[in-house]
Design an enzyme around this catalytic site. Structure first.
Site, PDB file in Angstrom:
ATOM      1  N   ARG A 234       0.947  -1.228  -0.016  1.00 52.84           N
ATOM      2  CA  ARG A 234       0.014  -0.094  -0.061  1.00 52.84           C
ATOM      3  C   ARG A 234       0.931   1.367  -0.030  1.00 52.84           C
ATOM      4  O   ARG A 234       1.958   1.244   0.671  1.00 52.84           O
ATOM      5  CB  ARG A 234      -0.918   0.003   1.222  1.00 52.84           C
ATOM      6  CG  ARG A 234      -2.102  -0.983   1.319  1.00 52.84           C
ATOM      7  CD  ARG A 234      -3.107  -0.766   0.127  1.00 52.84           C
ATOM      8  NE  ARG A 234      -4.329  -1.602   0.056  1.00 52.84           N
ATOM      9  CZ  ARG A 234      -4.207  -2.675  -0.628  1.00 52.84           C
ATOM     10  NH1 ARG A 234      -3.504  -2.736  -1.506  1.00 52.84           N
ATOM     11  NH2 ARG A 234      -5.324  -3.254  -0.626  1.00 52.84           N
ATOM     12  N   GLU A 263      -4.436   7.649  -4.967  1.00 50.24           N
ATOM     13  CA  GLU A 263      -4.647   6.810  -6.176  1.00 50.24           C
ATOM     14  C   GLU A 263      -5.795   7.241  -7.027  1.00 50.24           C
ATOM     15  O   GLU A 263      -7.075   7.310  -6.258  1.00 50.24           O
ATOM     16  CB  GLU A 263      -4.574   5.301  -6.020  1.00 50.24           C
ATOM     17  CG  GLU A 263      -3.143   4.917  -5.348  1.00 50.24           C
ATOM     18  CD  GLU A 263      -2.819   3.409  -5.225  1.00 50.24           C
ATOM     19  OE1 GLU A 263      -4.040   2.552  -5.212  1.00 50.24           O
ATOM     20  OE2 GLU A 263      -2.028   2.843  -4.624  1.00 50.24           O
ATOM     21  N   HIS A 282      -1.445   0.115  -9.378  1.00 49.80           N
ATOM     22  CA  HIS A 282      -1.954  -0.697  -8.528  1.00 49.80           C
ATOM     23  C   HIS A 282      -2.612  -1.919  -9.275  1.00 49.80           C
ATOM     24  O   HIS A 282      -4.121  -2.070  -9.087  1.00 49.80           O
ATOM     25  CB  HIS A 282      -3.100   0.200  -7.868  1.00 49.80           C
ATOM     26  CG  HIS A 282      -3.352  -0.526  -6.511  1.00 49.80           C
ATOM     27  ND1 HIS A 282      -3.852   0.013  -5.254  1.00 49.80           N
ATOM     28  CD2 HIS A 282      -3.505  -2.285  -6.221  1.00 49.80           C
ATOM     29  CE1 HIS A 282      -3.867  -1.076  -4.361  1.00 49.80           C
ATOM     30  NE2 HIS A 282      -3.725  -2.092  -4.847  1.00 49.80           N
TER      31      HIS A 282
HETATM   32  O1  LIG Z   1      -4.678  -4.444  -3.631  1.00 51.97           O
HETATM   33  C1  LIG Z   1      -5.130  -5.396  -4.247  1.00 51.97           C
HETATM   34  C2  LIG Z   1      -5.839  -6.097  -3.198  1.00 51.97           C
HETATM   35  O2  LIG Z   1      -6.000  -5.837  -1.997  1.00 51.97           O
HETATM   36  O3  LIG Z   1      -6.340  -7.085  -3.387  1.00 51.97           O
END
Ligand SMILES: O=CC(=O)O
Length: 319
Positions: A234, A263, A282
């Site tokens: 994260r 984001e 991401h």
């Molecule tokens: O970031 C991706 C997830 O949490 O699956």
């Protein structure tokens, strides 16, 4: 009457539901906040959501008969855990369904940053041929990889890194037994040792109060000048401003980032201008394969609860 499973997610993800949905249930597919979702919530017994943000106080209000809320994400830092706790309905994550995808992506970023892949690609496409230049890039063999967070993803990263000939050290609040370390081929180190000793640092912790900005200016200051940081966990685990400063000043070799403070990251983020970074949006987790595994785990958990068994992968904060 058959119990209802409501599956909510983006259109492309919902397309896979029919192939995997268990028999004996009423399956309703809906886009988030659509009229179909609104109509299906009051009679839903199982909520399967591709996106953790769907877990809100409103969800529990609109769906009073829920027996399980199954997120298909690994992370739950944006799910409303307070509402989930109050509801007493088990809230589960995807049980490591993304772990292959994320660990492969972490390795991809390590290699891409080590070899300055984006710069090399841009040079070739712009007609700049630097074939005989002195080397400017690193190999990963024999390098020390420091993994922070040795969960399902961290362990897979370790296995891949070992196959590339790296030495793997890790820091985690849950330490492995020595025999488990021997089997996996990793060694525990304290956090300051990981920071000072790693050639590549890869982050695999959930975001919470104790991991927020766990890599900030003081931590970056003790890292090797030749080190690389990879973050597929994260964004806010790293102080992005401090990282940008360190990268701009050449106090690190580079960074591979799939996650950001904000984001989508704003177009004027100075990180975007650096040439020692490789950035992705991401998307380490979603692959064709992981989307199938996510749904498989989710539907398996639904059937488990329908049989009267305890749900797997209840988020630790709620156990
Ligand atoms: O970031 C991706 C997830 O949490 O699956």
């Amino acid at each position: 009457m058959a119990e209802r499973i409501l599956v909510v997610g983006p259109k492309d993800c919902l397309a896979m539901v029919d192939d995997l949905a268990p028999k004996g249930f009423e399956i309703v597919k809906a886009l988030h906040n659509s009229p179909e979702q609104k109509a299906a919530l009051p009679g839903a017994h199982y909520f399967v959501g591709f996106v953790q943000q769907y877990v809100s106080e409103q969800l529990y209000k609109d769906a009073p008969h829920l027996k399980l809320v199954q997120m298909l994400s690994a992370g739950y830092d944006k799910a409303d855990l307070k509402a989930a706790r109050k509801s007493k309905v088990p809230l589960c994550n995807n049980g490591g369904a993304n772990s292959v995808a994320v660990s492969e992506h972490a390795l991809l970023l390590m290699l891409a940053v080590s070899r300055r892949l984006i710069t090399q690609h841009s040079n070739v496409t712009a007609g700049r041929w630097h074939g005989n230049s002195p080397p400017t890039v690193h190999e990963v063999r024999n390098k020390v990889l420091g993994i922070i967070g040795l969960g399902t993803i961290g362990k897979k990263v370790a296995r891949l890194a070992l196959a590339f000939g790296m030495q793997v050290h890790y820091y985690d609040i849950a330490r492995l037994k020595e025999e488990e370390e021997d089997t996996l081929g990793v060694r525990f180190r304290l956090l300051p040792e990981i920071l000072r000793g790693s050639d590549i640092l890869s982050l695999h912790v959930p975001l919470n109060d104790s991991t927020h900005h766990m890599i900030g200016a003081p931590e970056l200051a003790v890292m090797k000048k030749s080190a690389i940081i990879v973050n597929t966990s994260r964004g806010p685990v790293i102080d992005e401003k401090a990282l940008t400063e360190a990268l701009s000043a050449g106090r690190l070799f580079g960074a591979g980032l799939d996650v950001f403070d904000e984001e989508p990251t704003p177009p004027d983020n100075p990180l975007l201008k650096l040439d020692n970074v490789v950035l992705t949006a991401h998307l380490a987790g979603p692959t064709f394969e992981s989307n199938i595994t996510r749904l498989r785990n989710g539907f398996d958990n639904v059937q488990r609860v329908a049989r009267g068994e305890a749900a797997l992968w209840v988020v630790p904060e709620l156990t």
